[in-house]
Design a protein around this motif. Structure first.
Motif, mmCIF file in Angstrom:
data_model
loop_
_atom_site.group_PDB
_atom_site.id
_atom_site.type_symbol
_atom_site.label_atom_id
_atom_site.label_comp_id
_atom_site.label_asym_id
_atom_site.label_seq_id
_atom_site.Cartn_x
_atom_site.Cartn_y
_atom_site.Cartn_z
ATOM 1 N N GLU A 26 6.250 14.490 20.378
ATOM 2 C CA GLU A 26 6.463 14.424 18.931
ATOM 3 C C GLU A 26 6.225 12.996 18.440
ATOM 4 N N TRP A 27 4.964 12.697 18.169
ATOM 5 C CA TRP A 27 4.592 11.375 17.664
ATOM 6 C C TRP A 27 4.956 11.276 16.181
ATOM 7 N N LYS A 28 5.498 10.131 15.796
ATOM 8 C CA LYS A 28 5.836 9.863 14.401
ATOM 9 C C LYS A 28 4.784 8.950 13.802
ATOM 10 N N GLN A 29 4.197 9.371 12.683
ATOM 11 C CA GLN A 29 3.207 8.564 11.989
ATOM 12 C C GLN A 29 3.928 7.510 11.145
ATOM 13 N N LEU A 30 3.745 6.244 11.483
ATOM 14 C CA LEU A 30 4.388 5.182 10.717
ATOM 15 C C LEU A 30 3.626 4.863 9.437
ATOM 16 N N PHE A 31 2.331 5.120 9.443
ATOM 17 C CA PHE A 31 1.501 4.905 8.256
ATOM 18 C C PHE A 31 1.060 6.261 7.723
ATOM 19 N N ASN A 32 1.386 6.540 6.458
ATOM 20 C CA ASN A 32 1.136 7.864 5.882
ATOM 21 C C ASN A 32 -0.269 8.036 5.322
ATOM 22 N N GLY A 33 -1.099 7.000 5.364
ATOM 23 C CA GLY A 33 -2.463 7.114 4.878
ATOM 24 C C GLY A 33 -2.617 7.007 3.375
ATOM 25 N N LYS A 34 -1.487 6.833 2.660
ATOM 26 C CA LYS A 34 -1.529 6.821 1.199
ATOM 27 C C LYS A 34 -1.024 5.513 0.592
ATOM 28 N N ASN A 35 0.058 4.986 1.157
ATOM 29 C CA ASN A 35 0.673 3.779 0.599
ATOM 30 C C ASN A 35 1.436 3.062 1.704
ATOM 31 N N LEU A 36 2.131 2.006 1.336
ATOM 32 C CA LEU A 36 2.852 1.193 2.322
ATOM 33 C C LEU A 36 4.349 1.487 2.311
ATOM 34 N N ASP A 37 4.710 2.691 1.893
ATOM 35 C CA ASP A 37 6.116 3.095 1.938
ATOM 36 C C ASP A 37 6.635 2.990 3.372
ATOM 37 N N GLY A 38 7.839 2.464 3.514
ATOM 38 C CA GLY A 38 8.446 2.331 4.833
ATOM 39 C C GLY A 38 8.152 1.014 5.513
ATOM 40 N N TRP A 39 7.426 0.127 4.828
ATOM 41 C CA TRP A 39 7.036 -1.146 5.426
ATOM 42 C C TRP A 39 7.543 -2.321 4.590
ATOM 43 N N ASP A 40 7.850 -3.429 5.252
ATOM 44 C CA ASP A 40 8.195 -4.685 4.603
ATOM 45 C C ASP A 40 7.115 -5.716 4.910
ATOM 46 N N ILE A 41 6.871 -6.605 3.958
ATOM 47 C CA ILE A 41 5.825 -7.630 4.108
ATOM 48 C C ILE A 41 6.463 -9.012 4.076
ATOM 49 N N LYS A 42 6.066 -9.837 5.030
ATOM 50 C CA LYS A 42 6.520 -11.232 5.036
ATOM 51 C C LYS A 42 5.332 -12.138 5.318
ATOM 52 N N ILE A 43 4.984 -12.974 4.336
ATOM 53 C CA ILE A 43 3.877 -13.922 4.440
ATOM 54 C C ILE A 43 4.438 -15.342 4.377
ATOM 55 N N ARG A 44 3.951 -16.198 5.230
ATOM 56 C CA ARG A 44 4.464 -17.557 5.317
ATOM 57 C C ARG A 44 4.401 -18.266 3.956
#
Length: 284
Positions: A26-44
């Protein structure tokens, strides 16, 4: 010790090659192919979830890293973190490098990205921190010479190989070189603090154990969070932005920790770490 090693090798053989009548994975797709829901972004240099110049975005069903609005990269290293904590699992990523490097990107960062595992949470990174303390599965594109992928780099960490503590920052894998814009499948087997293996297009190319905090190669961090020698048995998963455009068309995880009671409805024979608090006993 020999018995433990034999059992571990048996588990790994099962995970890598499967067996007849095994449970469906049962693989879980972390990327839904539509948007970045479920992700956090950190840029220096920027606060959490300030996606500077739209560096991380979705195009044509792919998660991509772009620099078309940059006029100077200025070491704005970035990471996109999946919201969650992982300990025993497999992660599989399909990636490719495209286009030209961002202006004034460093030479070593040409066709360079990475999968960060056992990382610190995104929210604990300093505003000016360059890389999360983590284990990096380094992804490299070919340059028509020998240039392997699925290497190991260690920002704020060390590992053990063949019983020896490895403190050098990067270790080369045994993978092939993948030139051009071809898609490559990178997979990582992570078993807490006991074993990590790297795979490139299905071939195991590197392995080590006892991932732990220590060493350097991280700046702008809170030093109290890096306790030398502390073993890492869980952490965040993130993908890198290091100045070269890269695309990810699949990011998926197979959890290897869960209910290991065969009487339970959600028992899986491929789990390697028990968490029977997750067991349910309804109909299978």
């Amino acid at each position: 010790m020999k018995l433990q090693l034999t059992l571990l090798l048996s588990i790994l053989s099962f995970i890598a090659f499967g067996q007849k009548n095994a449970d469906k994975q049962e693989w879980k797709q972390l990327f839904n192919g539509k948007n970045l829901d479920g992700w956090d972004i950190k840029i220096r240099g920027y606060e959490l979830n300030d996606n500077y110049l739209n560096t991380f975005r979705v195009e044509d069903g792919k998660m991509v890293v772009r620099y078309d609005k940059y006029d100077d990269f200025k070491q704005k290293y970035g990471h996109i973190f999946y919201k969650g904590d992982f300990s025993y699992y497999r992660i599989s990523v399909e990636y490719r490098f495209v286009g030209e490097q961002a202006p004034k990107g460093e030479g070593w960062a040409w066709r360079n990205s990475g999968i960060m595992v056992h990382g610190q949470p995104a929210a604990t990174m300093g505003k000016d921190q360059d890389f999360p303390a983590s284990i990096e599965v380094q992804l490299l594109g070919g340059n028509d010479k020998k240039r392997t992928t699925c290497n190991l780099c260690t920002p704020g960490t060390n590992v053990v190989m063949n019983g020896k503590l490895i403190t050098q920052h990067c270790v080369t894998s045994t993978s092939q070189t993948y030139n051009g814009d071809q898609w490559v499948k990178a997979e990582v087997l992570v078993l807490g603090d006991s074993l990590i293996q790297h795979f490139a297009n299905g071939e195991m190319v590197l392995e080590y154990n006892k991932p732990q905090l220590g060493g350097g190669n991280v700046s702008g961090n809170d030093p109290s969070l890096i306790v030398d020698g502390k073993l890492l048995d869980h952490g965040s998963i993130s993908l890198q932005s290091e100045s070269h455009p890269v695309e990810f068309r699949k990011v998926e995880v197979l959890d290897l920790k869960g209910c290991m009671d065969p009487k339970a409805a959600n028992y899986k024979s491929y789990y390697v770490k028990a968490d029977n608090s997750k067991c349910s006993y309804g109909k299978k």
